[in-house]
Design a protein around this motif. Structure first.
Motif, PDB file in Angstrom:
ATOM      1  N   ARG A 178      43.082  28.812  49.351  1.00 25.64           N
ATOM      2  CA  ARG A 178      43.388  29.892  49.853  1.00 25.64           C
ATOM      3  C   ARG A 178      44.223  30.089  51.402  1.00 25.64           C
ATOM      4  N   GLN A 179      43.603  28.713  51.884  1.00 24.20           N
ATOM      5  CA  GLN A 179      44.426  28.087  53.025  1.00 24.20           C
ATOM      6  C   GLN A 179      45.670  27.809  52.895  1.00 24.20           C
ATOM      7  N   VAL A 180      45.876  27.447  51.664  1.00 22.49           N
ATOM      8  CA  VAL A 180      47.102  26.765  51.476  1.00 22.49           C
ATOM      9  C   VAL A 180      48.540  27.764  51.097  1.00 22.49           C
ATOM     10  N   THR A 181      48.333  28.991  50.452  1.00 18.83           N
ATOM     11  CA  THR A 181      48.525  30.290  50.175  1.00 18.83           C
ATOM     12  C   THR A 181      49.084  31.107  51.067  1.00 18.83           C
ATOM     13  N   GLU A 182      48.294  31.177  52.395  1.00 15.02           N
ATOM     14  CA  GLU A 182      48.605  31.719  53.434  1.00 15.02           C
ATOM     15  C   GLU A 182      50.125  30.752  54.104  1.00 15.02           C
ATOM     16  N   LYS A 183      49.805  29.502  54.497  1.00 17.72           N
ATOM     17  CA  LYS A 183      50.158  28.589  54.639  1.00 17.72           C
ATOM     18  C   LYS A 183      52.268  28.795  53.988  1.00 17.72           C
ATOM     19  N   LEU A 184      51.858  28.571  52.584  1.00 14.58           N
ATOM     20  CA  LEU A 184      53.168  28.642  51.696  1.00 14.58           C
ATOM     21  C   LEU A 184      53.849  29.915  51.893  1.00 14.58           C
ATOM     22  N   THR A 185      53.103  31.613  52.589  1.00 12.38           N
ATOM     23  CA  THR A 185      53.739  33.162  52.661  1.00 12.38           C
ATOM     24  C   THR A 185      54.617  32.978  53.951  1.00 12.38           C
ATOM     25  N   GLY A 191      52.102  33.117  48.783  1.00  6.29           N
ATOM     26  CA  GLY A 191      52.079  31.540  48.492  1.00  6.29           C
ATOM     27  C   GLY A 191      52.072  31.606  46.968  1.00  6.29           C
ATOM     28  N   VAL A 192      51.155  32.922  45.793  1.00  4.54           N
ATOM     29  CA  VAL A 192      51.023  32.621  45.095  1.00  4.54           C
ATOM     30  C   VAL A 192      51.124  33.788  44.127  1.00  4.54           C
ATOM     31  N   ALA A 193      51.217  33.891  42.905  1.00  4.66           N
ATOM     32  CA  ALA A 193      50.479  35.528  42.290  1.00  4.66           C
ATOM     33  C   ALA A 193      50.508  35.127  41.183  1.00  4.66           C
ATOM     34  N   TRP A 194      49.414  36.032  41.103  1.00  9.02           N
ATOM     35  CA  TRP A 194      48.089  36.402  39.714  1.00  9.02           C
ATOM     36  C   TRP A 194      48.219  37.139  38.798  1.00  9.02           C
ATOM     37  N   PRO A 195      49.233  36.530  37.768  1.00  6.90           N
ATOM     38  CA  PRO A 195      49.760  37.526  36.663  1.00  6.90           C
ATOM     39  C   PRO A 195      48.397  37.409  35.534  1.00  6.90           C
ATOM     40  N   LEU A 196      47.597  38.625  36.070  1.00  4.88           N
ATOM     41  CA  LEU A 196      46.790  39.363  35.719  1.00  4.88           C
ATOM     42  C   LEU A 196      46.142  41.067  35.124  1.00  4.88           C
ATOM     43  N   LYS A 197      46.978  40.665  34.278  1.00  5.72           N
ATOM     44  CA  LYS A 197      47.276  42.004  33.120  1.00  5.72           C
ATOM     45  C   LYS A 197      46.326  42.100  32.348  1.00  5.72           C
ATOM     46  N   GLU A 198      45.750  40.929  32.163  1.00  4.34           N
ATOM     47  CA  GLU A 198      44.389  40.596  31.358  1.00  4.34           C
ATOM     48  C   GLU A 198      43.648  39.802  31.621  1.00  4.34           C
ATOM     49  N   PRO A 199      42.469  40.036  33.212  1.00  9.09           N
ATOM     50  CA  PRO A 199      42.785  40.120  33.542  1.00  9.09           C
ATOM     51  C   PRO A 199      40.522  38.579  33.337  1.00  9.09           C
ATOM     52  N   VAL A 200      40.275  39.157  32.669  1.00  6.53           N
ATOM     53  CA  VAL A 200      39.142  38.661  32.379  1.00  6.53           C
ATOM     54  C   VAL A 200      38.749  37.221  31.847  1.00  6.53           C
ATOM     55  N   SER A 201      39.558  36.829  30.886  1.00  8.23           N
ATOM     56  CA  SER A 201      39.619  35.450  30.389  1.00  8.23           C
ATOM     57  C   SER A 201      40.038  34.095  31.733  1.00  8.23           C
ATOM     58  N   VAL A 202      40.831  34.623  32.368  1.00  6.99           N
ATOM     59  CA  VAL A 202      40.971  33.351  32.791  1.00  6.99           C
ATOM     60  C   VAL A 202      40.148  33.815  34.435  1.00  6.99           C
ATOM     61  N   THR A 203      39.125  35.192  34.945  1.00 10.82           N
ATOM     62  CA  THR A 203      38.299  35.611  35.916  1.00 10.82           C
ATOM     63  C   THR A 203      37.299  34.211  34.698  1.00 10.82           C
ATOM     64  N   LEU A 204      37.070  34.330  34.118  1.00  7.64           N
ATOM     65  CA  LEU A 204      35.846  33.337  33.282  1.00  7.64           C
ATOM     66  C   LEU A 204      35.735  32.125  32.906  1.00  7.64           C
ATOM     67  N   ASN A 205      37.624  32.111  32.378  1.00 10.38           N
ATOM     68  CA  ASN A 205      37.388  30.520  32.181  1.00 10.38           C
ATOM     69  C   ASN A 205      38.017  29.703  33.745  1.00 10.38           C
ATOM     70  N   ARG A 239      40.898  38.275  44.991  1.00 12.41           N
ATOM     71  CA  ARG A 239      41.171  38.981  45.533  1.00 12.41           C
ATOM     72  C   ARG A 239      41.428  39.184  47.444  1.00 12.41           C
ATOM     73  N   ASP A 240      41.072  38.134  48.147  1.00 18.91           N
ATOM     74  CA  ASP A 240      41.504  38.217  49.867  1.00 18.91           C
ATOM     75  C   ASP A 240      43.379  37.746  49.982  1.00 18.91           C
ATOM     76  N   GLN A 241      43.937  36.812  48.968  1.00 18.56           N
ATOM     77  CA  GLN A 241      44.676  36.272  48.643  1.00 18.56           C
ATOM     78  C   GLN A 241      45.396  37.948  49.500  1.00 18.56           C
TER      79      GLN A 241
END
Length: 430
Positions: A178-185, A191-205, A239-241
């Motif tokens: 989380r700190q790194v993505t703030e610094k990269l922004t 700092g990051v893009a989360w492609p979460l159109k299908e969020p369930v498997s990513v979140t669980l895994n 969510r915080d990012q």
């Protein structure tokens, strides 16, 4: 799971199954030749070529057991297989993914392979991989290709920021990430893009890395959902990012993985968490001179553990030639052949000997990073949970989408995942 080809493949698959011969009587040649149908879901050219070449090699060496290659499609495989099973027209050898097998296994459509598998294959593939295809007391598929999530990063942005570069031996923790993505922004760059159109498997895994499990099986074999501290870490970080830090793109939440690549190439995102096989798209689509690297995803109390649903090879219960079908699977998954399949799909083999191949440990295109993560892959948390598809579609997907966007808080997310979710699972476990 994978980027999908066009829906038109459904018609092609149905016709091919009718024309090439499926499990059931009458598929063998008049001269006594055994004919097996192998439905493959390979779709990238390199992967299709590798599969077809291996079929040709088998047929040349086994004139009495001939295999017909049938092209299937990821985008309709579950419904297509269900229809073919119910019509007794299923392929003898079935390419699928472990998270799609539960209903077929419990429904009696797939052969239990325990007495058919050769010792070489059972020894070579680790127990944790076999667990992904074990339902009840039986084994209903051979897991052969797997794909960790990785961070694909813009090297120029990363190095100019001065942040510590993670390795599989010393990954970022979730708070450090989380700190790194703030610094990269910076202006014009997230700092990051989360492609979460299908969020369930990513979140669980990815939640496994922080000790999250969500699904818990009791002594009576029944599964209940609990949302505990470890389950909060990964979704809470995202969510915080997005909300508190502004280090993750809000618009990317509705994207698929491929949708983020133009922005990544244009410097809009410093990093994108993607499946390992997306490296092929990066290689093919990145502008000339674009410098990128592959990094491990963050680690928590569970280390670098990730859930995974490997690609699998199964045998139809109705096939009259189960032993011959398994012989072909054994040939297809010899270590050298497994490497060819893995390279064709830009994924990793499950087999221990294949995974040790030097070709999969080069620094080029991040192969070495992926190979280092392979030992941390675990069965996806919902791997054998009956009712998971309904829970995913009706409960978890809308709840997580609202949570990541900021529309609901952690308390409401927990209530919906647990209370609504357990009501769904209860119907499948009476």
């Amino acid at each position: 799971m994978r980027r999908l080809p066009t829906l038109a493949a459904a018609v092609t698959t149905a016709l091919a199954l009718l024309l090439t011969g499926c499990s059931g009587e009458g598929a063998d040649g008049a001269d006594g030749t055994i004919r097996l149908s192998f439905q493959s879901l390979a779709w990238q050219k390199e992967s299709v070529d590798a599969n077809k070449q291996l079929v040709r090699e088998w047929n040349a060496a086994h004139p009495d057991i001939q295999v017909d290659y049938v092209q299937g499609s990821w985008d309709n495989v579950h419904d297509q297989l269900l229809t073919s099973f119910e019509g007794s027209e299923a392929p003898d050898i079935i390419h699928d993914a472990s998270d799609d097998l539960a209903d077929f296994a419990y429904g009696g459509y797939l052969a239990d392979l325990r007495t058919l598998l050769p010792d070489r294959l059972t020894r070579d593939i680790p127990r944790r991989s076999w667990d992904t295809t074990t339902f009840g007391d039986g084994i209903y598929g051979v897991p052969f290709l797997q794909e960790p999530k990785v961070l694909i990063a813009n090297t120029r942005i990363l190095e100019s920021s001065g942040v510590r570069i993670p390795t599989p031996e010393k990954p970022w923790s979730w708070p450090e990430f989380r700190q790194v993505t703030e610094k990269l922004t910076k202006k014009g760059t997230y700092g990051v893009a989360w492609p979460l159109k299908e969020p369930v498997s990513v979140t669980l895994n990815l939640g496994l890395s922080a000790g999250g499990q969500l699904f818990h099986r009791g002594a009576d074999g029944k599964v209940t959902i609990r949302f505990e501290e470890g389950d909060r870490v990964m979704p809470g970080t995202v969510r915080d990012q997005v909300g508190a830090d502004g280090s993750a793109s809000r618009s990317a939440l509705g994207m698929g993985g491929s949708d983020t690549l133009p922005g990544f190439f244009g410097g809009k995102y410093a990093m994108v968490p993607l499946g390992f096989s997306y490296r092929q798209q990066v290689v093919e689509q990145a502008p000339e001179g674009f410098d990128w690297t592959v990094l491990p995803t963050p680690a928590g109390s569970g280390g670098l553990a990730q859930g995974v649903s490997p690609q699998t090879l199964s045998v139809a219960e109705d096939s009259p030639h189960k032993e011959e079908a398994v012989q072909f699977i054994d040939f297809l998954l010899r270590p050298s052949n497994m490497v060819r399949l893995a390279k064709g799909d830009w994924m990793l083999p499950t087999g221990t000997e294949a995974l040790a191949d030097p070709a999969l440990h080069t620094e080029e295109n991040g192969w070495a990073t992926g190979a280092a993560l392979a030992r941390e892959l675990r069965p996806a948390p919902a791997q054998s949970v009956r009712g998971y598809p309904e829970w995913k579609d009706k409960v978890a997907t809308p709840a997580l989408q609202e949570y990541y966007s900021g529309a609901i808080g952690t308390g409401e997310l927990k209530k919906r995942l647990v209370d609504d979710g357990n009501r769904v699972l209860a119907r499948y476990q009476r």
